[in-house]
Design a protein around this motif. Sequence first.
Motif: not given
Length: 416
Positions: A19-42
């Motif tokens: 993750l960069g300082a640009d946050g969510w807008p700077g993520l690729t779609e696969p990275a966003r999908a992985a975070l949406r599907e996660a049950e826990a994020v550390i």
Amino acid sequence: MAAPQHPAPPNRPITVVGLGADGWPGLTEPARAALREAEAVIGGPRQLDLLPPEVTAERVPWPSPLRPAVPRLLAEHAGRRLAVLASGDPMFYGIGRALAETAGPEALRVLPHPSSVSLACARLGWPLEDTEVVSLVGRALDGLSLALHPGRRLLVLSADATTPAAVAALLTERGYGPSRLHLLEQLGGPAERALLGTAEAWPHAPGDPLNLLAVECAAGPEALRLPVVPGLPDAAYDSDGQLTKRHVRAATLATLAPRPGELLWDVGGGSGSIAIEWLRSHRSCQAVSVERSPVRAERIARNAAILGVPRLRVVTGPAPAALEGLPTPDAVFVGGGLTAPGLLDACWAALPVGGRLVANTVTLESEALLTEWYRRHGGELLRLSVAHAVPVGGFTGWRQAMPVTQWSVVKPAPVG
């Protein structure tokens, strides 16, 4: 070295998202999908705050200290769809290393973001392959000294907002005050900012803790020339006279032959020069300097810090007793105390097959001992002699330094 043992990989891989300082807008779609599907994020609190509401996973902040908590947190969330947030590229001075060492690389799915180093080189127009990276995150500031050479470009990963001023002060103290510094804050984010100055006249107060410092090394006239090969000037060391002199030191390091990752025992450390130049040969080398005098032991630590290798471990105590419990060495150098009862026996016993032992002496008594060990174990026995030209009245003559007898040997495999 044996391969590390890891538990069986989980049924679901651990997704590590850069993750960069640009946050969510700077993520690729696969990275966003992985975070949406996660049950826990550390992740760190700052990183977790960059996630939008559509990421509904339980948010687990890293505790401090972070590294010891990794096995516990992975065990607590075993069996869940787990994602871990990292800054930039997780495998570049990031949490990815600790995760791979704990769970095994086959348990990870890593989705990197451009690292701060890549972003900095892009902003500055510096070729990444010609730029040295020094991390001060969890590391001693003095380690930066090892990278200081005129004309070199460095990227320094800051520990916090105070790091730039501390770097500027160290550069000035080491004679690199004219160096140009580029302070890059919040790289890639909406609050990105760049500031410029020199080390000797650093004008900026502490700013954003998320920063990186780019250094264009420029030496002032008082900077000592410190080569990358063994044989630093004797003046580089604070010493009470117990110092392996420059030319003998260079020959001794060549015989010790350090390789990346190897460990040296420097027995009878004196001023620490052999261990220090062993460590300077490669950032992954390790060394232990054993010195019976507390005053000299403190001096060794100071010399190591000034010369860029604060990781030198100094053990205060007489050998061979002080050698007990030390990690197995790849090489041993004995520069003092050779006639102490049992010293060479302890060093020889500690060496693994293929390990190297080098011993120097200037006394007849120790020379006789080395001759006997040479007779028993072979190796190479030689005498090093150095003479310096000095004034003799109106002329010039040679002044001979005390000759040094050196025995070196590689420990063979047992016979039979």
